[in-house]
Design a protein around this motif. Structure first.
Motif, short mmCIF file in Angstrom:
data_model
loop_
_atom_site.label_atom_id
_atom_site.label_comp_id
_atom_site.label_asym_id
_atom_site.label_seq_id
_atom_site.Cartn_x
_atom_site.Cartn_y
_atom_site.Cartn_z
N HIS A 34 0.81 -1.22 0.00
CA HIS A 34 0.00 0.00 0.00
C HIS A 34 0.84 1.27 0.00
CE1 HIS A 34 -3.40 -2.64 0.77
NE2 HIS A 34 -2.73 -3.14 1.82
N GLY A 35 2.12 1.15 0.20
CA GLY A 35 2.97 2.33 0.20
C GLY A 35 2.78 3.23 1.40
N LYS A 36 2.33 2.63 2.52
CA LYS A 36 2.07 3.42 3.72
C LYS A 36 3.10 3.07 4.79
CE LYS A 36 -2.93 3.83 3.04
NZ LYS A 36 -4.27 3.57 3.61
N ALA A 37 3.62 4.07 5.47
CA ALA A 37 4.57 3.90 6.56
C ALA A 37 4.14 4.77 7.73
CB ALA A 37 5.98 4.26 6.12
N TYR A 38 4.32 4.23 8.93
CA TYR A 38 3.88 4.94 10.13
C TYR A 38 5.06 5.35 11.02
CZ TYR A 38 -0.62 3.06 8.70
OH TYR A 38 -1.76 2.75 7.97
N ARG A 39 6.24 4.83 10.73
CA ARG A 39 7.43 5.20 11.49
C ARG A 39 8.48 5.71 10.51
NH1 ARG A 39 8.55 0.66 16.21
NH2 ARG A 39 6.44 0.60 17.07
N PHE A 40 9.18 6.76 10.94
CA PHE A 40 10.13 7.40 10.05
C PHE A 40 11.45 7.66 10.78
CE2 PHE A 40 5.93 8.52 8.51
CZ PHE A 40 6.03 8.26 7.16
N LEU A 41 12.50 7.70 9.98
CA LEU A 41 13.83 8.07 10.45
C LEU A 41 14.38 9.13 9.50
CD1 LEU A 41 15.49 4.66 11.47
CD2 LEU A 41 14.87 6.55 12.97
N PHE A 42 14.27 10.36 9.92
CA PHE A 42 14.75 11.49 9.12
C PHE A 42 14.15 11.48 7.71
CE2 PHE A 42 18.13 10.58 12.23
CZ PHE A 42 18.16 11.79 12.90
N GLY A 43 12.84 11.24 7.66
CA GLY A 43 12.13 11.29 6.39
C GLY A 43 12.06 9.97 5.65
N PHE A 44 12.82 8.97 6.06
CA PHE A 44 12.78 7.66 5.42
C PHE A 44 11.91 6.72 6.25
CE2 PHE A 44 16.82 9.55 4.18
CZ PHE A 44 16.79 9.39 2.80
N SER A 45 11.39 5.70 5.58
CA SER A 45 10.60 4.70 6.28
C SER A 45 11.49 3.95 7.28
CB SER A 45 9.98 3.72 5.28
OG SER A 45 9.38 2.64 5.95
N ALA A 46 11.04 3.91 8.55
CA ALA A 46 11.86 3.27 9.58
C ALA A 46 12.03 1.78 9.32
CB ALA A 46 11.22 3.50 10.96
N VAL A 47 10.98 1.12 8.81
CA VAL A 47 11.09 -0.32 8.59
C VAL A 47 12.08 -0.61 7.47
CG1 VAL A 47 9.15 -0.39 6.94
CG2 VAL A 47 9.74 -2.43 8.26
N SER A 48 12.17 0.24 6.45
CA SER A 48 13.15 0.01 5.38
C SER A 48 14.57 0.18 5.90
CB SER A 48 12.89 0.99 4.23
OG SER A 48 11.59 0.83 3.71
N VAL A 49 14.79 1.24 6.66
CA VAL A 49 16.13 1.50 7.20
C VAL A 49 16.55 0.37 8.14
CG1 VAL A 49 17.53 3.07 8.58
CG2 VAL A 49 15.88 3.99 6.93
N MET A 50 15.63 -0.06 9.00
CA MET A 50 15.99 -1.08 9.98
C MET A 50 16.20 -2.44 9.33
SD MET A 50 16.36 0.72 12.55
CE MET A 50 16.83 -0.60 13.64
N TYR A 51 15.49 -2.71 8.23
CA TYR A 51 15.73 -3.95 7.51
C TYR A 51 17.12 -3.94 6.86
CZ TYR A 51 11.77 -7.17 7.61
OH TYR A 51 10.87 -8.12 8.01
N LEU A 52 17.55 -2.80 6.35
CA LEU A 52 18.90 -2.70 5.81
C LEU A 52 19.94 -2.92 6.90
CD1 LEU A 52 18.52 0.34 3.36
CD2 LEU A 52 18.75 -2.09 2.77
N VAL A 53 19.69 -2.31 8.07
CA VAL A 53 20.60 -2.51 9.20
C VAL A 53 20.62 -3.98 9.60
CG1 VAL A 53 21.01 -1.94 11.62
CG2 VAL A 53 20.35 -0.15 10.01
N LEU A 54 19.45 -4.60 9.61
CA LEU A 54 19.36 -6.01 10.01
C LEU A 54 20.14 -6.91 9.07
CD1 LEU A 54 16.21 -7.69 11.41
CD2 LEU A 54 17.41 -8.82 9.56
N VAL A 55 20.01 -6.66 7.76
CA VAL A 55 20.75 -7.47 6.79
C VAL A 55 22.26 -7.29 6.97
CG1 VAL A 55 21.23 -7.76 4.33
CG2 VAL A 55 18.87 -7.50 5.13
N LEU A 56 22.69 -6.05 7.20
CA LEU A 56 24.12 -5.79 7.40
C LEU A 56 24.63 -6.48 8.66
CD1 LEU A 56 26.74 -4.30 6.72
CD2 LEU A 56 25.85 -2.31 7.94
N VAL A 57 23.88 -6.39 9.74
CA VAL A 57 24.33 -6.96 11.01
C VAL A 57 24.34 -8.49 10.94
CG1 VAL A 57 23.75 -7.17 13.45
CG2 VAL A 57 23.61 -4.96 12.34
N VAL A 58 23.39 -9.08 10.23
CA VAL A 58 23.39 -10.53 10.08
C VAL A 58 24.67 -11.01 9.38
CG1 VAL A 58 22.29 -12.41 8.81
CG2 VAL A 58 20.90 -10.88 10.18
#
Length: 235
Positions: free
Chosen positions: A184-208
């Motif tokens: 749906h292209g909807k996000a409810y959490r943000f990190l400096f204008g970016f979707s928080a879930v997208s940023v945290m998934y990138l962090v998660l992949v890197l940390v794994v």
């Protein structure tokens, strides 16, 4: 004591010298050794002039060149392998430390409300237990100075509990939000204008990836330490 050719004491013909003074046994042995060495030296071929005489042990192999039976190229390469493995693990630990500090800063800003929640969202649930992931990294660093196998084993076990398990839980926790964002292209959490879930998934992949390589190198280092420990016990 008078000699046989010189004056003698009254009542003796000079043949009873066995009970008189004599050379001690260890002095006699030293004399025999020196005389044998002198004969061996005289028997050696003459050296050209200008060359200094070499000691008897000059032709013996150096102890540094001697190898124990069964020692091959792996024995010489073992120290360099250990240094390389430690270096790789340290690099991964430092990368993890940077990510961990950024995560702590994000959580602190969210809880202390230093910025609005539209800029820095509140942390996910999986981020709290992941703060304990610093423990395995510290145990790994503590195991390096003295090649402590116990600390390295504890580091690997705690990495599974405090690092891998929270990441697995985090991937499941954020999956509904990621699915909603994708559909749906909807996000409810943000990190400096970016979707928080997208940023945290990138962090998660890197940390794994960081933790996976850290476990891989730790396992190889542990095997090397076990091998070197067994070789020392055999000596």
């Amino acid at each position: 004591m008078a000699s046989r050719a010189g004056p003698r004491a009254a009542g003796t013909d000079g043949s009873d010298f066995q009970h008189r003074e004599r050379v001690a046994t260890h002095y006699q042995m030293r004399y025999e050794v020196r005389r044998g060495a002198r004969r061996a030296w005289d028997a050696t071929p003459a050296r050209p002039q200008g060359l200094a005489p070499q000691p008897a042990h000059a032709n013996l192999p150096s102890p540094l060149l001697l190898r124990r039976p069964g020692a091959g190229p792996q024995s010489r390469e073992a120290p360099s392998l250990l240094v390389t493995l430690k270096y790789e693990i340290k690099k991964l630990i430092y990368v993890h430390l940077v990510i961990w500090l950024l995560l702590v800063a994000k959580m602190s800003v969210g809880h202390l409300r230093l910025l609005s929640h539209d800029q820095v969202a509140m942390p996910y649930q999986w981020e709290y237990p992941y703060l304990l992931s610093i423990v395995p990294s510290l145990l790994g660093l503590l195991s390096f100075p003295r090649n402590n196998i116990s600390y390295l084993v504890l580091s690997m076990i705690s990495m599974g509990l405090f690092s891998i398990a929270p990441l697995i839980y985090g991937s499941m926790e954020m999956f509904p939000a990621a699915q909603q964002l994708y559909r749906h292209g909807k996000a409810y959490r943000f990190l400096f204008g970016f979707s928080a879930v997208s940023v945290m998934y990138l962090v998660l992949v890197l940390v794994v990836q960081v933790h996976a390589w850290q476990l891989y190198y730790s396992k190889k280092l542990l095997d090397s330490w076990f091998t070197s420990t067994q070789e020392k016990k055999r000596k």
